[in-house]
Design a protein around this motif. Sequence first.
Motif, PDB file in Angstrom:
ATOM      1  N   ALA A 162     110.805 121.586 139.991  1.00  0.00           N
ATOM      2  CA  ALA A 162     111.889 122.440 139.505  1.00  0.00           C
ATOM      3  C   ALA A 162     112.602 123.145 140.653  1.00  0.00           C
ATOM      4  N   GLN A 163     111.870 123.440 141.720  1.00  0.00           N
ATOM      5  CA  GLN A 163     112.452 124.113 142.877  1.00  0.00           C
ATOM      6  C   GLN A 163     113.034 123.131 143.890  1.00  0.00           C
ATOM      7  N   VAL A 181      96.748 128.308 140.107  1.00  0.00           N
ATOM      8  CA  VAL A 181      97.740 127.253 139.852  1.00  0.00           C
ATOM      9  C   VAL A 181      97.008 125.923 139.751  1.00  0.00           C
ATOM     10  N   SER A 200     105.803 132.060 141.076  1.00  0.00           N
ATOM     11  CA  SER A 200     106.692 131.087 140.441  1.00  0.00           C
ATOM     12  C   SER A 200     105.951 129.803 140.088  1.00  0.00           C
ATOM     13  N   LEU A 201     104.859 129.532 140.789  1.00  0.00           N
ATOM     14  CA  LEU A 201     104.053 128.356 140.487  1.00  0.00           C
ATOM     15  C   LEU A 201     103.043 128.639 139.379  1.00  0.00           C
ATOM     16  N   ASP A 202     102.590 129.873 139.316  1.00  0.00           N
ATOM     17  CA  ASP A 202     101.565 130.267 138.332  1.00  0.00           C
ATOM     18  C   ASP A 202     102.227 130.499 136.977  1.00  0.00           C
ATOM     19  N   ILE A 203     102.541 129.415 136.292  1.00  0.00           N
ATOM     20  CA  ILE A 203     103.339 129.481 135.059  1.00  0.00           C
ATOM     21  C   ILE A 203     102.639 130.276 133.960  1.00  0.00           C
ATOM     22  N   GLU A 216     100.846 122.687 136.736  1.00  0.00           N
ATOM     23  CA  GLU A 216     101.728 123.806 137.064  1.00  0.00           C
ATOM     24  C   GLU A 216     102.384 123.588 138.421  1.00  0.00           C
ATOM     25  N   THR A 220     105.025 120.644 138.368  1.00  0.00           N
ATOM     26  CA  THR A 220     106.177 121.030 137.556  1.00  0.00           C
ATOM     27  C   THR A 220     107.058 122.042 138.280  1.00  0.00           C
ATOM     28  N   ALA A 221     106.427 123.070 138.845  1.00  0.00           N
ATOM     29  CA  ALA A 221     107.181 124.126 139.522  1.00  0.00           C
ATOM     30  C   ALA A 221     107.819 123.624 140.814  1.00  0.00           C
ATOM     31  N   SER A 224     106.613 133.507 145.612  1.00  0.00           N
ATOM     32  CA  SER A 224     106.566 132.045 145.573  1.00  0.00           C
ATOM     33  C   SER A 224     105.373 131.571 144.762  1.00  0.00           C
TER      34      SER A 224
END
Length: 720
Positions: free
Chosen positions: A491-492, A480, A471-474, A484, A487-488, A468
Amino acid sequence: MHTVNKIMKEYSADRFLHYKYAERIVLEATKVFKKDKSINVIKMVNKGKVTIVGDLLGQFHDLKKILRLREPSLTDTLIFNGNMVNRGNQGVQVLLTIYALKIAFPNNVFVHRGSHEQLVMNKCYGFLQQVVSIYDMNFFQLVQKSFDWLSHGSVINKKALVVPSGIPRITDVTINDLTSLNLRGKPLVYPTVTRHEIIASDLLWSEFGDSKLISYGSKRTPLPSAAPKSPLNVPKSMATALANSTKLEQRNTTTTSATLKFRFDMEDAAQFMKTNDLKVLVISHSVNDHGFRKLSEERSPYVYSVFSASCLLDTIWNKGAVITFEQNESGAVEWGSPKVRTWPDNINKSQYLTKCQTATISLVKEVLYKHRAKFYTELERKYRYSSIIRSDLIKLLYHVIQNQQINWNNIIDHLNIDTDNKGNYKFREYLDRFQIGSKKQCMKQWEAEVISHICQQVNSQHKTLEQSFASLDINGDGKVDLDEFVTAMKAQNMGLTKQQYYDLFSSLDVHNNGSIEIKDFKARFGSAYACAVKDQGWIRQTMLELSREMITQFGTLKKAFLVFDSQDESHLITYRKWSHTLKKYFNGEVRWSPSQRREMFLFIDVDNNGNISYVEFKRALGVFAGTPTLQWEHIMIQRICDAIRSSRDYLGYLFITLDNDSSGTIEPDEFRVGLESLSELLGKPLTEDQVQSLCNFVDKDKDGKIAFKEFLDAFELTQN
């Protein structure tokens, strides 16, 4: 007076007039009001009397007292100088009794329009709720139309002017100008623009005092001033309510000189009275300790203030009063010495002291809470959030609140603000304790559900928290940042508003360096368990995995529980149900031995009664916040509750408009649309999912009806 006395007798026995009789009184009174002038011209007869009644504010017992002292007749005139309704809880009784008097004595009873005979005030101060609780919304609208025909004042013998609040700011206004105001039959809208509107507004709102202009406008209009910007699926009835509630505010929102309240002093009054050859000015609108106050010096011209609501709302120990001018046989009137009648004769101040203090402190706390953002700014800028000495705190309070009439030096001692070892006040900590709390258990359950849903969403997106976080640490740097994160999370589809994302990030950023680390993320979203056991080995890990699988398969733990309970819907899970469901949905026969399945069951069955309740199920498998010092959930719920509470009047008016049968309930869909429209107006503090969740919890008995007043009253200002 016989009919009027019969009406008062019914009201004294706590009985109300039938709808058709109440409606007839309003309609007939409106016809009579239409024959009056904007300023009535009253000519006294020999030995005749004119009695002036000040604010009654819905206190029927004061009206009864007045009519025992002074009844209208062919020689004796009564003037009701505005502000008949609101605040007190018997505004309907006061209004209909006065209207009945007007019908019985059309030439000897005159009724003025005060600031409380306006739609926006009736929404805010209780009269709307009183009317619809007794009759309905149509009756309320009928009363509002009658208010539009009330006079602005009266002139007695061409020498005494009686108006609700005071004189106009425009210096060349004459009595002829007041008499010819062309606003009869129309609601007064703000901001005022035309000469006639400004004059009429000042007759309602001006005050006797020192400074000339003080701001009001939007502060006296707490309803939102614009319709939702984006289209909503709004029922026709709700659309009508939205249009009506904002119609008066559509002219513009620009502050002009006419959006300020005029304060006049004795010099202003003397000039106005000289221009119009007046000897007396009588105003109301302000509470007086003795009910009557002479504002001028001993010599002419004379300015009197009269207030008739005694012991206002049982929180102020003021007397009520009326004043009477009498003409003798030679036609002379003693303008400098009117007869003053006050009541009650003796007031036990100690009887009201506690109530008054409680009400005052409660009001002060509301004001402090409303301005807390300004206080935080000033505390950081001037005091760096440190404790402050008493004199600095008083200066700060006056600076932010900007009301010189509040005696902060006395009030501070009643606010229970903590002090440090030097005696300085911890005002920042005091403000932090304010919160909007719900008195209803269903609301607390809803709050918990909102938080639980967010945590479940985070945990269900990936198999591990490490995944998880990744997925945030683009950019893959192990941290993060805000961009980031937002945005993440969007998106989720995490189901949060923009502000809620920012609040969540801020709480996770424990080092205040603009980034989140993996350990902070784990501390927030790692599963924790309310049941503390010594052995936290394989069972703890198994429960963590199982809770994640349940959320992934069924969406929520509630739905998962219902799957376990699907065999007989007893709301209890036996060991047989537990073992069977694990085998069916989670490959339990392969993953766990019978003894392990039994051990898991016993772990959850805290009270050892052989059954698992939903409370036990959720305790063992629920996802909870891991670190108590991080309070993003509290911040988020506070924003939502604050948005609802601060707009209670707006929501209340919309809901009442939809309550066609005056039952106090509305349909869930209408309730939902009301909350959605409010969220749209306030910048979306609630998401659609959160609104729907709230609707589901409010309609707990699933009867398709929502008691909206009970819901709105549930939000109260508290301190931890």
